[in-house]
Design a protein around this motif. Structure first.
Motif, PDB file in Angstrom:
ATOM      1  N   SER A   1     -29.669  -4.093  14.172  1.00  0.00           N
ATOM      2  CA  SER A   1     -28.314  -4.603  14.323  1.00  0.00           C
ATOM      3  C   SER A   1     -27.335  -3.434  14.255  1.00  0.00           C
ATOM      4  O   SER A   1     -27.695  -2.329  13.830  1.00  0.00           O
ATOM      5  CB  SER A   1     -27.994  -5.637  13.242  1.00  0.00           C
ATOM      6  OG  SER A   1     -28.046  -5.037  11.964  1.00  0.00           O
TER       7      SER A   1
ATOM      8  N   SER B   1     -26.891  -1.852  10.609  1.00  0.00           N
ATOM      9  CA  SER B   1     -28.121  -2.309   9.980  1.00  0.00           C
ATOM     10  C   SER B   1     -28.302  -1.816   8.550  1.00  0.00           C
ATOM     11  O   SER B   1     -28.106  -0.631   8.237  1.00  0.00           O
ATOM     12  CB  SER B   1     -29.317  -1.859  10.817  1.00  0.00           C
ATOM     13  OG  SER B   1     -30.527  -2.236  10.190  1.00  0.00           O
TER      14      SER B   1
ATOM     15  N   ALA C   1     -33.562 -12.427  17.414  1.00  0.00           N
ATOM     16  CA  ALA C   1     -32.712 -13.240  16.539  1.00  0.00           C
ATOM     17  C   ALA C   1     -32.765 -12.714  15.103  1.00  0.00           C
ATOM     18  O   ALA C   1     -31.744 -12.630  14.417  1.00  0.00           O
ATOM     19  CB  ALA C   1     -33.142 -14.697  16.590  1.00  0.00           C
ATOM     20  N   ALA C   2     -33.955 -12.341  14.640  1.00  0.00           N
ATOM     21  CA  ALA C   2     -34.097 -11.796  13.290  1.00  0.00           C
ATOM     22  C   ALA C   2     -33.401 -10.450  13.161  1.00  0.00           C
ATOM     23  O   ALA C   2     -32.825 -10.127  12.118  1.00  0.00           O
ATOM     24  CB  ALA C   2     -35.581 -11.655  12.943  1.00  0.00           C
TER      25      ALA C   2
ATOM     26  N   ALA D   1     -29.595 -10.885  12.905  1.00  0.00           N
ATOM     27  CA  ALA D   1     -29.209 -11.316  11.554  1.00  0.00           C
ATOM     28  C   ALA D   1     -29.423 -10.209  10.531  1.00  0.00           C
ATOM     29  O   ALA D   1     -29.195 -10.421   9.335  1.00  0.00           O
ATOM     30  CB  ALA D   1     -30.010 -12.555  11.167  1.00  0.00           C
ATOM     31  N   ASP D   2     -29.877  -9.043  10.989  1.00  0.00           N
ATOM     32  CA  ASP D   2     -30.156  -7.884  10.136  1.00  0.00           C
ATOM     33  C   ASP D   2     -31.186  -8.222   9.063  1.00  0.00           C
ATOM     34  O   ASP D   2     -31.090  -7.767   7.920  1.00  0.00           O
ATOM     35  CB  ASP D   2     -28.884  -7.346   9.492  1.00  0.00           C
ATOM     36  CG  ASP D   2     -29.090  -5.935   8.923  1.00  0.00           C
ATOM     37  OD1 ASP D   2     -30.003  -5.230   9.403  1.00  0.00           O
ATOM     38  OD2 ASP D   2     -28.354  -5.575   7.993  1.00  0.00           O
ATOM     39  N   LEU D   3     -32.180  -9.018   9.465  1.00  0.00           N
ATOM     40  CA  LEU D   3     -33.254  -9.366   8.543  1.00  0.00           C
ATOM     41  C   LEU D   3     -34.482  -8.482   8.751  1.00  0.00           C
ATOM     42  O   LEU D   3     -35.381  -8.476   7.918  1.00  0.00           O
ATOM     43  CB  LEU D   3     -33.643 -10.832   8.721  1.00  0.00           C
ATOM     44  CG  LEU D   3     -32.518 -11.846   8.476  1.00  0.00           C
ATOM     45  CD1 LEU D   3     -32.988 -13.245   8.823  1.00  0.00           C
ATOM     46  CD2 LEU D   3     -32.052 -11.775   7.031  1.00  0.00           C
TER      47      LEU D   3
END
Length: 327
Positions: free
Chosen positions: A187, A190, A238-239, A242-244
């Motif tokens: 991201s 991040s 998508a992950a 979301a910065d996951l």
């Protein structure tokens, strides 16, 4: 230039001029692009040449067709009328020539490809194919490359695009249509990249992106954990948004708000993924025609200057296979 409308009697008695389709094609290109320069690139002529074609059209039809503005070109009302008829004539010409040079095909073909091709290349392939062969039914199967390959080998798919590791070349490969560098996507701001162990968003087992990413991390001695696993690239990205997690994906998929990590970051180079076209040895005429359309749309990308020697070796292997198959 005269704008006097000829009388009906004059039109009936005079020999009507025949418009050149090449001039009409140029006129449509100008109308659709709004620029002589852009239209020149479309019809492969110089701006001066297409300007002369428009002048000739205006002389034949005795009407002003274009309004030249400082930065663009607009159609006059008469030009709008000509545009409508020009498109009809060009379409009719295409259909007429097609009746002789492109015999009508009938039948059905099943095309399989990875999910990431579905939103970009697939519409272009289907659109072009349908224009020339409207009687052919194309069934599309989207899924993981490993599943597409299995269904192809089971005879459920006639033509397949698969993504695979450069070191694993299927025996039924027809042609490499894409060679793309895999990069680390994060991201914009991040925090995941700073975590240890590194959280990863990966495709499921069997995906070459996953295999190459894990091999690179293991070789670099970087600790990681698989935070998310998805059947398709949409779930991976998508992950990341979301910065996951961090994901290893082809460079073309990294678009804002995502960014790719450069050489200054601590993560290692991943390598290259290859997309190839697979064709059944018993392919019918419909499948062969669709294959040609796909090769037109998915032209192989230029090799990167920093591509490893193994990439060049793989390309040489493919060329030898193609010569052997005489494709």
């Amino acid at each position: 230039m005269s704008t006097i409308t000829p009388s009906a009697q004059t039109c009936r008695s005079a020999v009507m001029p025949i418009l050149d389709l090449d001039m009409l094609r140029t006129f449509v290109a100008i109308a659709e692009s709004g620029s002589m320069t852009k239209a020149a690139r479309v019809v492969f002529r110089t701006p001066a040449a297409i300007s002369m074609q428009v002048k000739k059209l205006e002389e034949v039809l005795q009407r002003n067709l274009l309004e030249r503005k400082s930065r663009s070109i607009a159609l006059t009302p008469e030009g709008e009328i000509l545009l409508r008829y020009s498109r009809q004539l060009l379409k009719l010409n295409e259909e007429l020539v097609g009746q002789f040079l492109c015999p009508r095909l009938n039948g059905k073909v099943t095309l399989g490809m990875p999910e990431q091709f579905g939103s970009n290349e697939l519409p272009a392939i289907l659109s072009q194919f349908a224009k020339s062969h409207p009687s052919v039914q194309v069934d599309v199967v989207l899924g993981k490359s490993i599943e597409i390959k299995q269904r192809f080998e089971n005879g459920e798919i006639d033509l397949a695009l698969i993504s695979h590791n450069l070191h694993v070349t299927p025996d039924t490969i027809l042609k490499t249509v894409r060679l793309e560098k895999l990069v680390w996507a994060v991201s914009k701001n991040s925090d995941a990249i700073n975590q240890s162990p590194l959280p990863l968003a990966l495709a499921e087992h069997g995906c070459p992106w996953r295999t190459l990413a894990l091999e690179a991390l293991d070789e670099a001695g970087i600790e990681y954990r698989i935070a998310y696993s998805s059947e398709n690239c949409t779930g991976q990205l998508a992950a990341v948004m979301a910065d996951l997690a961090v994901a290893a994906v082809p460079e073309s998929l990294v678009k804002p708000p995502l960014k790719k990590l450069g050489h200054t970051n601590r993560l290692p180079e991943i390598g290259y993924a290859q997309t190839s076209l697979m064709l059944s040895s018993s392919a019918n005429e419909v499948t062969l025609v669709l294959k040609d359309f796909i090769l037109q749309v998915l032209d192989p990308r230029d090799m990167k200057a920093d591509a490893p020697e193994s990439v060049n070796e793989s390309q040489a292997h493919i060329r030898e296979a193609l010569e052997h198959l005489k494709i």
